[in-house]
Design a protein around this motif. Structure first.
Motif, PDB file in Angstrom:
ATOM      1  N   ASN A 287      -7.163  -5.416  -2.703  1.00  0.00           N
ATOM      2  CA  ASN A 287      -6.600  -4.128  -2.506  1.00  0.00           C
ATOM      3  C   ASN A 287      -6.575  -3.778  -0.964  1.00  0.00           C
ATOM      4  O   ASN A 287      -7.444  -4.114  -0.373  1.00  0.00           O
ATOM      5  CB  ASN A 287      -7.441  -3.028  -3.122  1.00  0.00           C
TER       6      ASN A 287
ATOM      7  N   LYS B 145       1.750   1.689   2.670  1.00  0.00           N
ATOM      8  CA  LYS B 145       0.753   2.371   2.099  1.00  0.00           C
ATOM      9  C   LYS B 145       0.724   3.844   2.973  1.00  0.00           C
ATOM     10  O   LYS B 145       0.376   3.507   4.380  1.00  0.00           O
ATOM     11  CB  LYS B 145      -0.545   1.790   1.659  1.00  0.00           C
TER      12      LYS B 145
ATOM     13  N   GLU C 277       2.320   4.433  -2.405  1.00  0.00           N
ATOM     14  CA  GLU C 277       2.431   3.038  -2.170  1.00  0.00           C
ATOM     15  C   GLU C 277       3.441   2.544  -2.603  1.00  0.00           C
ATOM     16  O   GLU C 277       4.114   3.365  -3.717  1.00  0.00           O
ATOM     17  CB  GLU C 277       1.302   2.218  -2.757  1.00  0.00           C
TER      18      GLU C 277
ATOM     19  N   ARG D 118       6.540  -0.429 -12.051  1.00  0.00           N
ATOM     20  CA  ARG D 118       7.173  -1.861 -11.359  1.00  0.00           C
ATOM     21  C   ARG D 118       8.446  -2.167 -12.137  1.00  0.00           C
ATOM     22  O   ARG D 118       8.400  -2.265 -13.371  1.00  0.00           O
ATOM     23  CB  ARG D 118       6.131  -2.817 -11.241  1.00  0.00           C
TER      24      ARG D 118
ATOM     25  N   TYR E 205       8.214  -1.656  -6.634  1.00  0.00           N
ATOM     26  CA  TYR E 205       7.075  -0.871  -7.245  1.00  0.00           C
ATOM     27  C   TYR E 205       6.873   0.344  -6.361  1.00  0.00           C
ATOM     28  O   TYR E 205       7.060   0.494  -5.238  1.00  0.00           O
ATOM     29  CB  TYR E 205       5.749  -1.536  -7.568  1.00  0.00           C
TER      30      TYR E 205
ATOM     31  N   ARG F 242       0.994  -2.458  -8.358  1.00  0.00           N
ATOM     32  CA  ARG F 242       0.929  -3.417  -7.003  1.00  0.00           C
ATOM     33  C   ARG F 242       1.183  -4.833  -7.458  1.00  0.00           C
ATOM     34  O   ARG F 242       1.685  -5.508  -6.550  1.00  0.00           O
ATOM     35  CB  ARG F 242       0.042  -2.765  -6.291  1.00  0.00           C
TER      36      ARG F 242
ATOM     37  N   ASP G  81       5.184  -4.388   1.664  1.00  0.00           N
ATOM     38  CA  ASP G  81       4.138  -3.184   1.370  1.00  0.00           C
ATOM     39  C   ASP G  81       3.970  -2.143   2.006  1.00  0.00           C
ATOM     40  O   ASP G  81       3.755  -2.312   3.431  1.00  0.00           O
ATOM     41  CB  ASP G  81       2.807  -3.779   0.502  1.00  0.00           C
TER      42      ASP G  81
END
Length: 811
Positions: free
Chosen positions: A802, A439, A449, A512, A495, A223, A437
């Motif tokens: 995170n 998730k 993710e 990634r 990623y 990530r 991003d």
């Protein structure tokens, strides 16, 4: 231009997406949900009570609505409560239950802050035992170590560097250079955002009083950006969690002209939070420097012995602000802005003796780096109905305009100038970063993710070189040593991470992919160096809880360390009368493969943790030296081969008595480098070790005394050997009532922080030593209002990098 157009399209898509989500969530806001927050305290001592059971009850039937536990600092927050009339009950083992007064939640009064709930002790108690409610120095998480800054007396003066002196995996030398597991190539982030500066320079910009925690991530997942040899250091700054206005003001002063001040102000309301911080630092230090250099030309040895004084002056000031807006309880928009100035100067005044033909002269060196910087960013986070299901995005821009001045003057014994050089450099750097991003924990046992990111950097640099005309007593410009360069650096990343739980066994696999385009155009030579390639960086993390407080973990990551711009410039630049620097445009990036296994066992605040690790570096980049003539050395960078680091760390925290906390850590690793440069083998190896011993004594509830000692064992590189050294520091911290704190810190108490290293190569040996002035004493005073505390009032999960630990919605 294609890269910029692509990036513009991504930005437009993100803006449209944010607009659509905002409109959707605004329609849903009719389904009102409020929140209640407050603190649970010990009525007798006023100390916070962590992990108390807090329940919201309906009026008038006292039915249970929702509940939560207070965090370790007594703070609780209970969201998602419909409009209505309620009261709260709070209880904890050894205390009587207490009921709060009635309160009402409405759209106009969506968040209610209760008065402190004070629990009375039950009849059976041990009055002779005093329990001090402090957090451990270090908390071990599944993928990182969290350093609680308020547990160090250094948190009231200095910068992040002073706190890191006592942290496992970290070494700080007498000149303030920070290394993580033996390497200075790590990434520094502030609240999860990359710093404008790099390494120790970045950590020097952050006042310790504004730091809540420091996160050490040695094996980051896919990530994060894969840059840096040894991982990430993330600085989490303080943010107030209680509704209303709060803040703090700190000032400090030390011997040898060391001054600093910083202030923080937080305004928190129902849907908006505004955080501000302002800092100023003016730090001077000095010490004695010696040099012993011998070169051999045609079987004749030439020696230079130097002795003198070096001075360092660091001056910074900065302002940071952020504004968070929560239109609904599942959507947040945040804007940030920061601006600042930095200045760092080094001067040296040394007397030199030359042999075999004896002569004496004095060398005066002056180096100054200074500049202004600013940055801004916009973020959004959308949480969906299911837990651990969210979408986030951000766009940020950073700019830095800087200059460097370097002057060396050589005078004979009659103080006449015999040689003088001056170098200047001006730079204008800008950087765009866009990311998105996603998730989704599809079930309790599996999740996914993914994300996409673009980084675009545009840099302009110009250098000037001047030599001294002794006849005219003025500088002469050397155009052949002066250059103009343009850099364009674009990195696009994609990623994905898959997480799975099989019973107690947890694992996650990620990869990634990064596309790199770099164009370095040397305008003076009309030459271009181009990089156009793809790289893949896999990661694997596994963990297995053996019991509630006993856990083993293992991880693997592949990373990259890209050469800085000035490493690549192929010009010969006269840095002073005795050294020339020349970059290497053929440098390849370093590729790092890192394996790590950990074991953690805890019981309350006592714990033991062990790590074993192995790291290999391909295309190892070293700063190498070679002889130009009898007095002058050439410094450059080269890929010398491969290096290996294999070691183990042990950390132990023990509380033998309620008033005494012992923290002990040790690091032992074998370092080996294999390679060659210019046909000469660079093979070298060493056993490296260090020990850190921290003692904290609590005197009552108001006074804390600390004594730390750190030993750094000897180490090597491909050409250099560094001697070991140790430093001891002491501090006392005293709380004056509820709002004031005073602290006195003394660093390098016994004056043992001497830094010595020897560099050898074909036909030369160069030994230098620096002994800093000591001891260094710093007195600080901090004032807080409305409970703005040292890292306290944070939610239970913390405020980490995170997404699943982000507390943006715990208001």
């Amino acid at each position: 231009m294609k890269m910029i157009k692509m990036t513009s399209r991504i930005l437009i898509m993100m803006i449209l997406l944010v607009t659509a989500i905002t409109a959707q969530d605004t329609r849903r806001s009719a389904d009102f949900r409020g929140a209640v927050q407050g603190r649970v305290l010990d009525n007798a001592t006023g100390n916070e009570i962590g992990y108390a059971n807090v329940v919201v009850h309906n009026l008038p039937d006292s039915s249970l609505v929702d509940g939560a536990m207070s965090d370790e600092n007594g703070f609780f927050y209970i969201p998602n409560i419909p409009a209505g009339r309620y009261y709260v009950s709070a209880k904890f083992i050894g205390f009587y239950e207490v009921l709060s007064s009635e309160f009402r939640l409405t759209p106009q009064n969506a968040t209610v802050t209760l008065e402190d709930i004070r629990l009375k002790r039950a009849a059976i108690q041990m009055s002779e035992v005093e329990v001090v409610g402090d957090r451990p120095v270090i908390e071990f998480k599944a993928d990182k170590r969290v350093i609680n800054a308020d547990q160090f007396a250094a948190s009231l003066s200095g910068t992040a560097v002073e706190i890191l002196e006592n942290v496992p995996s970290i070494d700080v030398d007498v000149e303030g250079t920070v290394t993580l597991r033996g390497s200075s190539n790590f990434i520094v982030m502030i609240d999860g955002h990359p710093s404008i500066f790099e390494g120790s320079d970045a950590l020097d910009q952050i006042p310790a009083t504004l730091i809540q925690t420091i996160e050490i991530i040695t094996n980051p997942s896919a990530r994060y950006d894969p840059d840096g040899t040894t991982g990430i250091i993330n600085i989490v700054t303080k943010k107030q969690k209680i509704t209303g206005v709060s803040g703090q003001l700190s000032v400090n002063a030390g011997n040898g002209d060391k001054y600093g001040a910083n202030a923080a102000l937080s305004m928190r309301y129902d849907k908006f939070t505004w955080n501000n911080s302002l800092s100023w630092n003016d730090f001077q230090s000095g010490g004695q420097r010696t040099t012993d250099k011998t070169t051999t030309i045609n079987d004749t040895a030439f020696s230079v012995l130097g002795d003198g004084r070096g001075e360092m002056h660091r001056k910074t000031y900065s302002y940071r602000t952020s504004l968070d807006w929560r239109p609904t309880d599942k959507f947040l928009i945040s804007a940030q802005f920061n601006i600042g100035h930095y200045e760092r100067s080094r001067t040296s005044n040394q007397m030199f003796e030359e042999y075999p033909v004896y002569s004496i002269y004095r060398s005066l060196d002056d180096n100054t780096r200074a500049g202004d910087y600013w940055g801004t960013g916009l973020e959004f986070t959308k949480k969906f109905d299911k837990e651990s299901h969210d979408l986030s995005g951000s766009v940020s821009y950073r700019s830095r305009i800087g200059s460097e001045f370097n002057e060396t003057t050589r005078r004979d014994e009659n103080e006449s100038i015999t040689d003088r050089t001056k170098n200047t450099e001006d730079s204008n750097d800008s950087d765009w970063r866009l990311k998105l991003d996603y998730k989704n924990m599809a079930s309790e046992t599996r999740g996914f993710e993914a994300g996409i990111q673009s980084r675009i950097s545009m840099d302009e640099e110009g250098t000037g070189t001047y030599g001294w005309d002794t006849t005219a007593s003025q500088y002469v410009y050397y155009p052949q040593y002066s250059h103009q360069n343009d850099y364009e650096h674009v990195i696009h990343s994609l990623y994905a991470i898959y997480k799975r739980e099989l019973g107690p066994f947890q694992w996650q696999w990620g990869a990634r992919g990064e596309y790199t385009y770099r164009n370095m155009h040397l305008n003076t030579q009309d030459t271009t160096y181009l990089i156009d390639r793809w790289d893949v960086f896999p990661s694997l993390h596994v963990s297995l809880p053996l019991s509630e407080n006993n856990q083993v973990m293992a991880s693997y990551t592949r990373r990259i360390d890209r050469p800085r711009n000035w490493y690549l410039e192929p010009y010969a630049t006269q840095r002073d009368a005795y050294s020339v620097f020349q970059g290497n445009p053929g440098l390849e990036p370093e590729y790092i493969n890192a394996w790590e296994a950990s074991w953690q066992l805890s019981k309350k605040k006592n714990y033991i943790a062990a790590d074993i690790y192995h790291r290999t570096t391909e295309n190892k980049v070293e700063r190498v030296q070679s002889v130009i003539d009898k007095e002058t050395l050439l410094f450059t960078f080269a890929n010398v081969g491969k290096d290996y680091s294999t070691g183990a760390e042990l950390s132990l925290n023990v509380i033998p008595y309620s008033f005494w906390n012992i923290f002990l850590s040790g690091n032992l690793y074998r370092y080996r480098v294999e390679g060659s440069f210019n046909g000469r083998s660079f093979d070298n190896s060493s056993n490296n070790w260090g020990v850190k011993f921290n003692n904290t004594f609590f005197v009552g509830t108001d006074t804390r005394i600390q004594f730390d000692t750190n030993y750094h064992g000897p180490s090597v590189t491909s050409q250099s050997e560094r001697e070991g050294f140790w430093i001891a520091s002491a501090a006392v911290k005293y709380d004056i009532g509820k709002k004031w704190t005073a602290a006195l810190q003394v660093r390098d108490v016994f004056g043992t922080g001497r830094h010595e290293f020897t560099t050898t190569g074909p036909n030369f040996i160069n030994a230098t030593a620096f002994e800093r002035e000591s001891p260094i004493a710093i007195l600080s005073l901090t004032y807080r209002f409305n409970n703005y505390k040292n890292g306290k009032n944070r939610p239970e999960n913390g405020e980490g990098m995170n997404g699943d630990e982000d507390d943006l919605f715990l208001f």
